[in-house]
Design a protein around this motif. Structure first.
Motif, PDB file in Angstrom:
ATOM      1  N   LEU A 116      46.908  41.352 -14.244  1.00  0.00           N
ATOM      2  CA  LEU A 116      47.682  41.590 -13.153  1.00  0.00           C
ATOM      3  C   LEU A 116      49.001  41.924 -13.333  1.00  0.00           C
ATOM      4  O   LEU A 116      49.534  43.014 -12.952  1.00  0.00           O
ATOM      5  N   ILE A 117      49.641  41.195 -14.230  1.00  0.00           N
ATOM      6  CA  ILE A 117      51.356  41.408 -14.415  1.00  0.00           C
ATOM      7  C   ILE A 117      51.306  42.594 -15.108  1.00  0.00           C
ATOM      8  O   ILE A 117      52.473  43.356 -14.780  1.00  0.00           O
ATOM      9  N   GLY A 118      50.663  43.010 -16.142  1.00  0.00           N
ATOM     10  CA  GLY A 118      50.701  44.398 -16.540  1.00  0.00           C
ATOM     11  C   GLY A 118      50.688  45.504 -15.578  1.00  0.00           C
ATOM     12  O   GLY A 118      51.407  46.404 -15.505  1.00  0.00           O
ATOM     13  N   ASP A 119      49.602  45.312 -14.800  1.00  0.00           N
ATOM     14  CA  ASP A 119      49.528  46.365 -13.792  1.00  0.00           C
ATOM     15  C   ASP A 119      50.614  46.342 -12.923  1.00  0.00           C
ATOM     16  O   ASP A 119      51.087  47.416 -12.385  1.00  0.00           O
ATOM     17  N   PHE A 120      50.859  45.195 -12.465  1.00  0.00           N
ATOM     18  CA  PHE A 120      52.000  45.079 -11.360  1.00  0.00           C
ATOM     19  C   PHE A 120      53.195  45.914 -11.871  1.00  0.00           C
ATOM     20  O   PHE A 120      53.697  46.708 -11.402  1.00  0.00           O
ATOM     21  N   ILE A 121      53.848  45.460 -13.310  1.00  0.00           N
ATOM     22  CA  ILE A 121      54.818  46.154 -13.786  1.00  0.00           C
ATOM     23  C   ILE A 121      54.802  47.904 -14.043  1.00  0.00           C
ATOM     24  O   ILE A 121      55.579  48.569 -13.474  1.00  0.00           O
ATOM     25  N   ALA A 122      53.406  48.181 -14.528  1.00  0.00           N
ATOM     26  CA  ALA A 122      53.218  49.622 -14.656  1.00  0.00           C
ATOM     27  C   ALA A 122      53.178  50.378 -13.439  1.00  0.00           C
ATOM     28  O   ALA A 122      53.908  51.546 -13.035  1.00  0.00           O
TER      29      ALA A 122
END
Length: 76
Positions: free
Chosen positions: A11-17
């Motif tokens: 989730l955190i990687g997708d949120f940033i991207a």
């Protein structure tokens, strides 16, 4: 020091991207990206990241090799 890459299958990687991509679109700087009822909250539900299942979250983190990452010192 090593770099920490947060993959988009967490989730955190997708949120940033996702936030970074959307902010660079026209009027993107006027959008709000939060986990609580905003643009990203809807995306979270759509792509299956919205869960309260701790084991499912733990398994996702383990699958990408980031289990215990916050227990490691990344800056010397």
């Amino acid at each position: 020091m090593y770099l920490l890459q947060l993959p988009t299958n967490l989730l955190i990687g997708d949120f940033i991207a996702y936030s970074n991509t959307e902010m660079h679109k026209e009027d993107g700087d006027k959008k709000r990206f939060t986990f609580a009822g905003s643009l990203y909250f809807n995306r979270m539900k759509e792509i299956g990241f919205y869960t309260t299942d701790v084991d499912a979250i733990r398994n996702r983190v383990k699958e990408v090799g980031l289990e215990g990452v916050y227990n490691k010192k990344i800056i010397k």
